[in-house]
Design an enzyme around this catalytic site. Sequence first.
Site, mmCIF file in Angstrom:
data_model
loop_
_atom_site.group_PDB
_atom_site.id
_atom_site.type_symbol
_atom_site.label_atom_id
_atom_site.label_comp_id
_atom_site.label_asym_id
_atom_site.label_seq_id
_atom_site.Cartn_x
_atom_site.Cartn_y
_atom_site.Cartn_z
ATOM 1 N N CYS A 152 0.976 0.041 3.456
ATOM 2 C CA CYS A 152 -0.460 -0.258 3.370
ATOM 3 C C CYS A 152 -0.709 -1.475 2.502
ATOM 4 C CB CYS A 152 -1.206 0.951 2.826
ATOM 5 S SG CYS A 152 -0.561 1.486 1.233
ATOM 6 N N GLY A 157 -3.867 7.886 4.734
ATOM 7 C CA GLY A 157 -3.707 7.631 6.164
ATOM 8 C C GLY A 157 -4.703 6.576 6.616
ATOM 9 N N GLU A 167 -6.992 7.594 0.432
ATOM 10 C CA GLU A 167 -6.250 6.318 0.350
ATOM 11 C C GLU A 167 -6.044 5.838 1.779
ATOM 12 O OE1 GLU A 167 -5.749 4.960 -2.462
ATOM 13 O OE2 GLU A 167 -6.265 6.699 -3.680
ATOM 14 N N LYS A 210 0.726 18.913 4.143
ATOM 15 C CA LYS A 210 1.115 18.615 5.528
ATOM 16 C C LYS A 210 1.655 17.192 5.607
ATOM 17 C CE LYS A 210 -0.855 16.939 9.270
ATOM 18 N NZ LYS A 210 0.317 16.370 9.953
ATOM 19 N N GLU A 221 -6.396 -3.748 11.122
ATOM 20 C CA GLU A 221 -5.078 -3.434 10.557
ATOM 21 C C GLU A 221 -4.069 -3.252 11.688
ATOM 22 O OE1 GLU A 221 -4.414 0.471 8.814
ATOM 23 O OE2 GLU A 221 -3.431 -0.476 7.111
HETATM 24 P P1 NAD Z 1 -3.168 8.873 10.253
HETATM 25 O O1 NAD Z 1 -4.522 8.793 9.669
HETATM 26 O O2 NAD Z 1 -3.012 8.896 11.717
HETATM 27 O O3 NAD Z 1 -2.411 10.188 9.745
HETATM 28 C C1 NAD Z 1 -2.222 10.463 8.377
HETATM 29 C C2 NAD Z 1 -2.070 11.959 8.207
HETATM 30 O O4 NAD Z 1 -3.295 12.570 8.561
HETATM 31 C C3 NAD Z 1 -1.003 12.591 9.109
HETATM 32 O O5 NAD Z 1 -0.366 13.643 8.409
HETATM 33 C C4 NAD Z 1 -1.826 13.145 10.256
HETATM 34 O O6 NAD Z 1 -1.226 14.227 10.907
HETATM 35 C C5 NAD Z 1 -3.079 13.582 9.529
HETATM 36 N N1 NAD Z 1 -4.271 13.683 10.368
HETATM 37 C C6 NAD Z 1 -4.550 13.014 11.503
HETATM 38 N N2 NAD Z 1 -5.735 13.422 12.000
HETATM 39 C C7 NAD Z 1 -6.225 14.344 11.144
HETATM 40 C C8 NAD Z 1 -7.404 15.128 11.096
HETATM 41 N N3 NAD Z 1 -8.321 15.055 12.057
HETATM 42 N N4 NAD Z 1 -7.583 15.972 10.066
HETATM 43 C C9 NAD Z 1 -6.665 16.061 9.082
HETATM 44 N N5 NAD Z 1 -5.511 15.369 9.085
HETATM 45 C C10 NAD Z 1 -5.292 14.510 10.098
HETATM 46 O O7 NAD Z 1 -2.341 7.683 9.590
HETATM 47 P P2 NAD Z 1 -0.840 7.263 9.900
HETATM 48 O O8 NAD Z 1 -0.829 6.556 11.218
HETATM 49 O O9 NAD Z 1 0.060 8.412 9.668
HETATM 50 O O10 NAD Z 1 -0.586 6.211 8.728
HETATM 51 C C11 NAD Z 1 -0.915 4.864 8.806
HETATM 52 C C12 NAD Z 1 -2.188 4.575 8.036
HETATM 53 O O11 NAD Z 1 -2.054 5.036 6.689
HETATM 54 C C13 NAD Z 1 -2.479 3.103 7.930
HETATM 55 O O12 NAD Z 1 -3.852 2.888 8.158
HETATM 56 C C14 NAD Z 1 -2.139 2.764 6.481
HETATM 57 O O13 NAD Z 1 -2.822 1.669 5.935
HETATM 58 C C15 NAD Z 1 -2.532 4.026 5.801
HETATM 59 N N6 NAD Z 1 -1.867 4.137 4.512
HETATM 60 C C16 NAD Z 1 -2.628 3.976 3.391
HETATM 61 C C17 NAD Z 1 -2.020 4.045 2.140
HETATM 62 C C18 NAD Z 1 -2.813 3.878 0.882
HETATM 63 O O14 NAD Z 1 -2.309 4.259 -0.168
HETATM 64 N N7 NAD Z 1 -4.010 3.353 0.939
HETATM 65 C C19 NAD Z 1 -0.643 4.291 2.055
HETATM 66 C C20 NAD Z 1 0.082 4.445 3.240
HETATM 67 C C21 NAD Z 1 -0.536 4.379 4.470
#
Ligand code: NAD
Length: 481
Positions: free
Chosen positions: A282, A226, A248, A173, A384
């Site tokens: 990130c 995420g 991650e 997804k 963040e």
């Molecule tokens: P997010 O957590 O809102 O969403 C990430 C993904 O999870 C999306 O596909 C979203 O639809 C899904 N999601 C949301 N709620 C969910 C649930 N309840 N169950 C299952 N899936 C769900 O994050 P975002 O806003 O898309 O991305 C930004 C974040 O990602 C920042 O905190 C950033 O630091 C982090 N990030 C981390 C890395 C890493 O490698 N550590 C890399 C890139 C981004």
Amino acid sequence: MEFLKNYIDGSLIAPISGQYLDNINPSTGNIYSQIPRSDDADLQLAVEAAERAFPLWSNCSVTDRSAILLKMAAGIEARMDEFVKAESLDNGKPEKLAAHVDIPRAVSNFHFFATAIEHFASESHYMEQVGINFTTRRPIGIVGCISPWNLPLYLFSWKIAPALAAGNCVIAKPSEITPYTAYLLGQIANDAGLPKGVLNIVHGLGPEIGNAIVAHPQIKAISFTGGTATGQHIARIAAPMFKKMSLELGGKNPTIVFPDVDIEATVKEIFKSSFSNQGQICLCGSRIFVHQKIYDAFKQAFVDWVASAKVSYPSDPKAQLGAVVSKSHMEKILGYIDLAQEEGGRILTGGSRIILEAPYHEGYFVQPTVIEGLSNECRTNQEEIFGPVVTLLPFDDESEVVKMANGTKYGLAASVWTKDLNVAHRMADQLDMGIVWVNSWLIRDLRTPFGGMKDSGVGREGGWEALRFFTEPKNIFIKYA
Ligand code: NAD
């Protein structure tokens, strides 16, 4: 208006409910396509397709799997321009960035894991005069891959490629905010001859279809990138089901500048580590610690350089920053800039939304912003922001800066800038981060472990770590007669 489709059992199909979500171009604020709002019924189709495909794919020779993944890499490369434009339209990032980073890296992810799997070996442990242990590493079964919006295809493929290479079937997804290149990937998979049902891509909202993937009993492992709060939520569902998890998550990364650096050269590098992809990586450093001895000189040079950066629409070849990903994310970033001022911070440059000329006048553009005068403990320096906002903090000695750098709940990445190798070694050793770059930032070798400590996540991706995650080890002992 284009209607995107799910990719299930080798076909591009509409969501069963007929429900869609708006897909917005962040550079204009306009709705430009519709995304399936998938639910449990779509997921069930995908799981059934993956179950049917698993015996074939998991028993397919490594060489055959590798050949198909190499074709997927070549398929993306052959459509590079289309992918670049799609990624920056969806995300708001400069096309230049998508052309140099996002899409080439997605190609490399497929290429890397297609070849890595041919060299992936398992261990054996000989017990003298007793017998021999050998460990097999078989694919897990059906795995779930959930990715964020900041590096859409780059991070989506970073999960899918090792999962497929290891012989799993995948339900993936992408973020509902940036679904387009994942939609194109279904076409690439079919053109490459990936058997139907091996990869299934379902679109929709995190709390709906994302949650359903995490909770589905047939999906045995979850690879998630995420936010930390989402990661916690996922762990609460998946841990009691004993699913394998790779999480991650977020970061609040320190950039540490010692007084022996070449200020002019370092400023240019730290501009990139601060503001690449509008600060929405990130790994971007958002707290810049500068030694007292050069604080004023560094500040002046950095602020001048940042103030001259060009924020523009993605197809502008001179754009250094594009739009941030969504209206709500822009409002969050601007809210943090207000908070920083309430907390006593002084804005040295930036601080506002930018209104470009039509047709980009409703786009989500934010000035790269530098703030000073805040303590390391304030919310601006602890939470963040994930946007083009950095703070400058002076320090006097190594132990003080280590304490401040480590003084958040996160532990993802750091960069250290010094000509003194002894300082670099001492710092690297003491920083509680999964990744430390010295005199560099974001130089990636796909063989190395990637991930964070503390609230930045659990597990590591990359190289053998990813292939181990996506396989189940079984130890077999044979006694000598
Ligand atoms: P997010 O957590 O809102 O969403 C990430 C993904 O999870 C999306 O596909 C979203 O639809 C899904 N999601 C949301 N709620 C969910 C649930 N309840 N169950 C299952 N899936 C769900 O994050 P975002 O806003 O898309 O991305 C930004 C974040 O990602 C920042 O905190 C950033 O630091 C982090 N990030 C981390 C890395 C890493 O490698 N550590 C890399 C890139 C981004």
